[in-house]
Design a protein around this motif. Structure first.
Motif, PDB file in Angstrom:
ATOM      1  N   ALA A  76      18.992 -81.895   8.740  1.00 45.00           N
ATOM      2  CA  ALA A  76      19.235 -80.511   8.348  1.00 45.00           C
ATOM      3  C   ALA A  76      18.022 -80.000   7.583  1.00 45.00           C
ATOM      4  O   ALA A  76      17.299 -80.782   6.961  1.00 45.00           O
ATOM      5  CB  ALA A  76      20.478 -80.412   7.462  1.00 45.00           C
ATOM      6  N   SER A  78      17.027 -76.766   4.829  1.00 41.15           N
ATOM      7  CA  SER A  78      17.494 -75.675   3.965  1.00 41.15           C
ATOM      8  C   SER A  78      16.272 -74.875   3.551  1.00 41.15           C
ATOM      9  O   SER A  78      15.367 -75.407   2.891  1.00 41.15           O
ATOM     10  CB  SER A  78      18.196 -76.239   2.721  1.00 41.15           C
ATOM     11  OG  SER A  78      19.313 -77.035   3.067  1.00 41.15           O
ATOM     12  N   THR A 107      24.954 -79.189  -3.315  1.00 45.22           N
ATOM     13  CA  THR A 107      24.817 -79.469  -1.887  1.00 45.22           C
ATOM     14  C   THR A 107      26.188 -79.453  -1.236  1.00 45.22           C
ATOM     15  O   THR A 107      27.215 -79.514  -1.920  1.00 45.22           O
ATOM     16  CB  THR A 107      24.198 -80.860  -1.618  1.00 45.22           C
ATOM     17  OG1 THR A 107      25.068 -81.864  -2.159  1.00 45.22           O
ATOM     18  CG2 THR A 107      22.814 -80.995  -2.210  1.00 45.22           C
ATOM     19  N   GLY A 110      26.710 -80.721   5.972  1.00 48.26           N
ATOM     20  CA  GLY A 110      26.721 -79.837   7.131  1.00 48.26           C
ATOM     21  C   GLY A 110      27.923 -80.127   8.006  1.00 48.26           C
ATOM     22  O   GLY A 110      28.324 -81.288   8.136  1.00 48.26           O
ATOM     23  N   LYS A 112      28.448 -80.214  11.242  1.00 48.68           N
ATOM     24  CA  LYS A 112      28.274 -80.963  12.497  1.00 48.68           C
ATOM     25  C   LYS A 112      27.721 -82.371  12.281  1.00 48.68           C
ATOM     26  O   LYS A 112      28.090 -83.296  12.983  1.00 48.68           O
ATOM     27  CB  LYS A 112      27.329 -80.222  13.448  1.00 48.68           C
ATOM     28  CG  LYS A 112      27.822 -78.882  13.890  1.00 48.68           C
ATOM     29  CD  LYS A 112      28.723 -79.011  15.079  1.00 48.68           C
ATOM     30  CE  LYS A 112      29.074 -77.616  15.582  1.00 48.68           C
ATOM     31  NZ  LYS A 112      29.901 -77.652  16.742  1.00 48.68           N
ATOM     32  N   THR A 113      26.801 -82.522  11.320  1.00 49.32           N
ATOM     33  CA  THR A 113      26.092 -83.794  11.177  1.00 49.32           C
ATOM     34  C   THR A 113      26.397 -84.527   9.880  1.00 49.32           C
ATOM     35  O   THR A 113      26.112 -85.712   9.776  1.00 49.32           O
ATOM     36  CB  THR A 113      24.565 -83.572  11.229  1.00 49.32           C
ATOM     37  OG1 THR A 113      24.173 -82.834  10.060  1.00 49.32           O
ATOM     38  CG2 THR A 113      24.158 -82.835  12.494  1.00 49.32           C
ATOM     39  N   CYS A 115      24.715 -84.096   7.294  1.00 49.47           N
ATOM     40  CA  CYS A 115      23.471 -84.061   6.512  1.00 49.47           C
ATOM     41  C   CYS A 115      23.586 -82.968   5.451  1.00 49.47           C
ATOM     42  O   CYS A 115      24.156 -81.902   5.703  1.00 49.47           O
ATOM     43  CB  CYS A 115      22.279 -83.801   7.428  1.00 49.47           C
ATOM     44  SG  CYS A 115      21.985 -85.131   8.628  1.00 49.47           S
ATOM     45  N   VAL A 117      23.035 -79.905   2.984  1.00 48.13           N
ATOM     46  CA  VAL A 117      22.354 -78.625   2.895  1.00 48.13           C
ATOM     47  C   VAL A 117      22.393 -78.190   1.435  1.00 48.13           C
ATOM     48  O   VAL A 117      23.326 -78.497   0.695  1.00 48.13           O
ATOM     49  CB  VAL A 117      22.944 -77.558   3.848  1.00 48.13           C
ATOM     50  CG1 VAL A 117      22.768 -77.976   5.291  1.00 48.13           C
ATOM     51  CG2 VAL A 117      24.407 -77.299   3.561  1.00 48.13           C
ATOM     52  N   TRP A 124      20.240 -72.347   6.405  1.00 44.91           N
ATOM     53  CA  TRP A 124      20.186 -73.764   6.727  1.00 44.91           C
ATOM     54  C   TRP A 124      20.473 -73.946   8.214  1.00 44.91           C
ATOM     55  O   TRP A 124      21.116 -73.109   8.841  1.00 44.91           O
ATOM     56  CB  TRP A 124      21.152 -74.582   5.867  1.00 44.91           C
ATOM     57  CG  TRP A 124      22.572 -74.108   5.922  1.00 44.91           C
ATOM     58  CD1 TRP A 124      23.179 -73.234   5.064  1.00 44.91           C
ATOM     59  CD2 TRP A 124      23.571 -74.462   6.901  1.00 44.91           C
ATOM     60  NE1 TRP A 124      24.484 -73.022   5.459  1.00 44.91           N
ATOM     61  CE2 TRP A 124      24.752 -73.763   6.576  1.00 44.91           C
ATOM     62  CE3 TRP A 124      23.569 -75.295   8.011  1.00 44.91           C
ATOM     63  CZ2 TRP A 124      25.920 -73.874   7.322  1.00 44.91           C
ATOM     64  CZ3 TRP A 124      24.735 -75.401   8.768  1.00 44.91           C
ATOM     65  CH2 TRP A 124      25.893 -74.698   8.406  1.00 44.91           C
ATOM     66  N   GLU A 126      21.369 -77.264  11.068  1.00 42.18           N
ATOM     67  CA  GLU A 126      21.598 -78.675  11.376  1.00 42.18           C
ATOM     68  C   GLU A 126      21.058 -78.937  12.773  1.00 42.18           C
ATOM     69  O   GLU A 126      21.276 -78.138  13.685  1.00 42.18           O
ATOM     70  CB  GLU A 126      23.092 -78.999  11.392  1.00 42.18           C
ATOM     71  CG  GLU A 126      23.742 -79.063  10.052  1.00 42.18           C
ATOM     72  CD  GLU A 126      25.185 -79.498  10.219  1.00 42.18           C
ATOM     73  OE1 GLU A 126      25.494 -80.654   9.895  1.00 42.18           O
ATOM     74  OE2 GLU A 126      25.999 -78.686  10.711  1.00 42.18           O
ATOM     75  N   SER A 147      24.107 -76.140  14.413  1.00 39.79           N
ATOM     76  CA  SER A 147      24.838 -75.155  13.614  1.00 39.79           C
ATOM     77  C   SER A 147      23.869 -74.584  12.590  1.00 39.79           C
ATOM     78  O   SER A 147      22.811 -75.165  12.318  1.00 39.79           O
ATOM     79  CB  SER A 147      26.061 -75.773  12.925  1.00 39.79           C
ATOM     80  OG  SER A 147      25.685 -76.613  11.857  1.00 39.79           O
TER      81      SER A 147
END
Length: 172
Positions: A76, A78, A107, A110, A112-113, A115, A117, A124, A126, A147
């Motif tokens: 991701a 940001s 934070t 994300g 979908k992942t 990770c 952001v 941001w 992903e 996303s």
């Protein structure tokens, strides 16, 4: 008459000074490796394609983030707001403690992942790694955007990097 063959090398300091005149946005890139969040500050970032939606980021081969992002395959970014200079400096510092580097940083994972952001970022994205390319001492990582979202930075402009310094660009 043909053009002369290029020769010699460009001194690294002069190269850095010349390309430093190009103002670039600042972002935090994050990934996960074995359940541990990794992150780094970057300014070598660009959109690549609208269809499919692709972006790229360049990752130094000598930092721990390099292997983490290649191992995970998801990441991701940001895009930092003008008031997030301390975060840019924090994640640019080498050797920081991996397990506490996000302490006190707003934070969220994300959707979908997973990770991370950064809260307060202007936007941001992903990504899933689409391709990688050798870029000398960096790897060029191209990612398909899975996303994205927009932050609520209160009308602030982006944090940028120009001539080896962080700078603020007024909001719109």
């Amino acid at each position: 008459m043909s053009a002369p063959e290029p020769s010699g090398t460009v001194p690294p300091g002069e190269f850095r000074a010349a390309v430093g005149q190009f103002a670039a946005g600042i972002l935090i890139m994050s990934t996960l490796q074995d359940g541990v969040a990794h992150a780094m500050t970057a300014n070598a970032f660009s959109s690549v394609s609208l269809d499919p939606p692709l972006v790229l980021v360049c990752v130094d081969k000598g930092v721990r983030m390099h292997d983490a992002v290649l191992d995970c395959g998801y990441w991701a970014v940001s895009v930092l707001a003008a008031d997030q200079q301390q975060l840019a400096a924090r994640f640019a510092k080498s050797g920081r403690d991996l397990y506490s580097q996000f302490d006190g940083v707003e934070t969220e994972a994300g959707p979908k992942t997973g990770c991370l952001v950064i809260g307060g970022a202007l936007s941001w994205l992903e990504c899933r790694t689409w391709a990688t390319y050798d870029g000398g001492d960096h790897t060029i990582v191209v990612g398909e955007v899975l996303s994205l979202g927009h932050g609520s930075a209160g009308g602030q402009g982006p944090l940028i990097h120009h001539a080896s310094h962080y700078r603020e660009l007024p909001g719109s």
